[in-house]
Write a protein that holds these residues in place. Structure first.
Motif, PDB file in Angstrom:
ATOM      1  N   GLU A 175       0.827  -1.208   0.000  1.00  0.00           N
ATOM      2  CA  GLU A 175       0.000   0.000   0.000  1.00  0.00           C
ATOM      3  C   GLU A 175       0.862   1.258   0.000  1.00  0.00           C
ATOM      4  N   VAL A 176       1.909   1.277   0.813  1.00  0.00           N
ATOM      5  CA  VAL A 176       2.798   2.435   0.895  1.00  0.00           C
ATOM      6  C   VAL A 176       3.439   2.700  -0.465  1.00  0.00           C
ATOM      7  N   PHE A 177       4.025   1.670  -1.053  1.00  0.00           N
ATOM      8  CA  PHE A 177       4.727   1.847  -2.326  1.00  0.00           C
ATOM      9  C   PHE A 177       3.751   2.170  -3.454  1.00  0.00           C
ATOM     10  N   ASP A 178       2.555   1.646  -3.388  1.00  0.00           N
ATOM     11  CA  ASP A 178       1.539   1.942  -4.397  1.00  0.00           C
ATOM     12  C   ASP A 178       1.116   3.414  -4.315  1.00  0.00           C
ATOM     13  N   ILE A 179       0.873   3.887  -3.109  1.00  0.00           N
ATOM     14  CA  ILE A 179       0.488   5.293  -2.904  1.00  0.00           C
ATOM     15  C   ILE A 179       1.584   6.220  -3.418  1.00  0.00           C
ATOM     16  N   LEU A 180       2.821   5.942  -3.050  1.00  0.00           N
ATOM     17  CA  LEU A 180       3.924   6.804  -3.473  1.00  0.00           C
ATOM     18  C   LEU A 180       4.122   6.754  -4.985  1.00  0.00           C
ATOM     19  N   GLY A 181       4.033   5.570  -5.565  1.00  0.00           N
ATOM     20  CA  GLY A 181       4.184   5.442  -7.006  1.00  0.00           C
ATOM     21  C   GLY A 181       3.106   6.182  -7.773  1.00  0.00           C
ATOM     22  N   ASN A 182       1.889   6.156  -7.250  1.00  0.00           N
ATOM     23  CA  ASN A 182       0.772   6.834  -7.916  1.00  0.00           C
ATOM     24  C   ASN A 182       0.900   8.352  -7.937  1.00  0.00           C
ATOM     25  N   VAL A 183       1.722   8.923  -7.027  1.00  0.00           N
ATOM     26  CA  VAL A 183       1.936  10.368  -7.026  1.00  0.00           C
ATOM     27  C   VAL A 183       3.357  10.712  -7.494  1.00  0.00           C
ATOM     28  N   ASN A 184       3.994   9.750  -8.154  1.00  0.00           N
ATOM     29  CA  ASN A 184       5.298   9.965  -8.787  1.00  0.00           C
ATOM     30  C   ASN A 184       6.422  10.259  -7.803  1.00  0.00           C
ATOM     31  N   ILE A 185       6.370   9.675  -6.622  1.00  0.00           N
ATOM     32  CA  ILE A 185       7.450   9.821  -5.653  1.00  0.00           C
ATOM     33  C   ILE A 185       8.306   8.565  -5.713  1.00  0.00           C
ATOM     34  N   ASN A 186       9.600   8.771  -5.935  1.00  0.00           N
ATOM     35  CA  ASN A 186      10.532   7.658  -6.059  1.00  0.00           C
ATOM     36  C   ASN A 186      11.170   7.339  -4.711  1.00  0.00           C
ATOM     37  N   VAL A 187      11.383   6.055  -4.468  1.00  0.00           N
ATOM     38  CA  VAL A 187      12.070   5.591  -3.265  1.00  0.00           C
ATOM     39  C   VAL A 187      13.481   5.202  -3.686  1.00  0.00           C
ATOM     40  N   SER A 188      14.477   5.900  -3.132  1.00  0.00           N
ATOM     41  CA  SER A 188      15.869   5.653  -3.500  1.00  0.00           C
ATOM     42  C   SER A 188      16.527   4.604  -2.612  1.00  0.00           C
ATOM     43  N   ALA A 189      16.106   4.537  -1.365  1.00  0.00           N
ATOM     44  CA  ALA A 189      16.668   3.562  -0.420  1.00  0.00           C
ATOM     45  C   ALA A 189      15.609   3.272   0.623  1.00  0.00           C
ATOM     46  N   CYS A 190      15.622   2.047   1.135  1.00  0.00           N
ATOM     47  CA  CYS A 190      14.659   1.710   2.185  1.00  0.00           C
ATOM     48  C   CYS A 190      15.177   0.552   3.021  1.00  0.00           C
ATOM     49  N   SER A 191      14.573   0.441   4.188  1.00  0.00           N
ATOM     50  CA  SER A 191      14.897  -0.620   5.124  1.00  0.00           C
ATOM     51  C   SER A 191      13.632  -0.929   5.919  1.00  0.00           C
ATOM     52  N   LEU A 192      13.420  -2.193   6.227  1.00  0.00           N
ATOM     53  CA  LEU A 192      12.270  -2.593   7.032  1.00  0.00           C
ATOM     54  C   LEU A 192      12.763  -3.349   8.257  1.00  0.00           C
ATOM     55  N   ALA A 193      12.341  -2.892   9.416  1.00  0.00           N
ATOM     56  CA  ALA A 193      12.612  -3.588  10.672  1.00  0.00           C
ATOM     57  C   ALA A 193      11.258  -3.993  11.234  1.00  0.00           C
ATOM     58  N   ASP A 194      11.176  -5.208  11.748  1.00  0.00           N
ATOM     59  CA  ASP A 194       9.861  -5.637  12.226  1.00  0.00           C
ATOM     60  C   ASP A 194       9.925  -6.337  13.564  1.00  0.00           C
ATOM     61  N   THR A 195       8.755  -6.378  14.197  1.00  0.00           N
ATOM     62  CA  THR A 195       8.516  -7.183  15.376  1.00  0.00           C
ATOM     63  C   THR A 195       7.319  -8.057  15.028  1.00  0.00           C
ATOM     64  N   SER A 196       6.790  -8.786  15.970  1.00  0.00           N
ATOM     65  CA  SER A 196       5.649  -9.651  15.671  1.00  0.00           C
ATOM     66  C   SER A 196       4.385  -8.852  15.381  1.00  0.00           C
ATOM     67  N   GLU A 197       4.307  -7.601  15.844  1.00  0.00           N
ATOM     68  CA  GLU A 197       3.079  -6.826  15.703  1.00  0.00           C
ATOM     69  C   GLU A 197       3.157  -5.666  14.713  1.00  0.00           C
ATOM     70  N   PHE A 198       4.332  -5.084  14.508  1.00  0.00           N
ATOM     71  CA  PHE A 198       4.441  -3.938  13.616  1.00  0.00           C
ATOM     72  C   PHE A 198       5.829  -3.880  12.990  1.00  0.00           C
ATOM     73  N   GLY A 199       5.944  -3.031  11.985  1.00  0.00           N
ATOM     74  CA  GLY A 199       7.224  -2.806  11.341  1.00  0.00           C
ATOM     75  C   GLY A 199       7.476  -1.324  11.188  1.00  0.00           C
ATOM     76  N   ILE A 200       8.741  -0.984  11.005  1.00  0.00           N
ATOM     77  CA  ILE A 200       9.122   0.396  10.703  1.00  0.00           C
ATOM     78  C   ILE A 200       9.801   0.371   9.341  1.00  0.00           C
ATOM     79  N   LEU A 201       9.159   1.016   8.390  1.00  0.00           N
ATOM     80  CA  LEU A 201       9.694   1.135   7.046  1.00  0.00           C
ATOM     81  C   LEU A 201      10.392   2.488   6.949  1.00  0.00           C
ATOM     82  N   ARG A 202      11.707   2.458   6.797  1.00  0.00           N
ATOM     83  CA  ARG A 202      12.487   3.692   6.674  1.00  0.00           C
ATOM     84  C   ARG A 202      12.818   3.899   5.208  1.00  0.00           C
ATOM     85  N   MET A 203      12.615   5.147   4.721  1.00  0.00           N
ATOM     86  CA  MET A 203      12.783   5.396   3.293  1.00  0.00           C
ATOM     87  C   MET A 203      13.409   6.759   3.024  1.00  0.00           C
ATOM     88  N   ILE A 204      14.257   6.789   2.013  1.00  0.00           N
ATOM     89  CA  ILE A 204      14.732   8.026   1.421  1.00  0.00           C
ATOM     90  C   ILE A 204      13.929   8.180   0.138  1.00  0.00           C
TER      91      ILE A 204
END
Length: 141
Positions: free
Chosen positions: A19-48
């Motif tokens: 959903e995040v990448f779809d939303i950003l792609g639909n408004v022409n925002i490019n992701v240059s770098a990213c990282s995902l850290a997760d636990t059993s309940e949630f994740g933190i998606l860090r992006m440039i």
């Protein structure tokens, strides 16, 4: 030298990151770098991203919890021990590392770094003639 990075908090369920990448792609925002850290309940998606302000606005509009934090990026040779030498600079300057992530598209490795003192990190890297990378340079990859 300082780069605004987005941190998006995600429920740990199938399709949420898409959903995040779809939303950003639909408004022409490019992701240059990213990282995902997760636990059993949630994740933190860090992006440039190419437009952090607009990305933050549009993701919040779509009910995502988003924070902006200051990080830096630097280049180091893509060789054994190169990152260790850089980390030694930070250790000797007593700069704490919150997290880092990187990628190596060839002869160089590009590292995104969050420390407990961003300006002191920049000063130390400049003193040691490290190659700092701007956000606009990251967008080229």
């Amino acid at each position: 030298m300082i780069i605004n990075q987005l941190s998006v908090f995600l429920e740990n369920r199938s399709g949420r990151m898409h959903e995040v990448f779809d939303i950003l792609g639909n408004v022409n925002i490019n992701v240059s770098a990213c990282s995902l850290a997760d636990t059993s309940e949630f994740g933190i998606l860090r992006m440039i991203v190419s437009d952090p302000g607009e990305a933050r606005r549009i993701l919040k509009e779509n009910q995502f919890s988003v924070n902006v934090s200051e990080v830096i990026s630097f280049a180091t040779p893509n060789t054994p021990g190169a990152l260790s030498k850089t980390l030694k600079i930070l250790s000797e300057a007593q700069i704490g590392i919150d997290y880092l992530y990187g990628f190596s598209p060839g002869d160089k490795s590009f590292i995104v770094l969050k420390t407990d003192n961003v300006q002191k990190t920049i000063d130390e890297f400049q003193k040691h003639e490290m190659e700092l990378i701007s956000a606009s340079e990251l967008y080229k990859f």
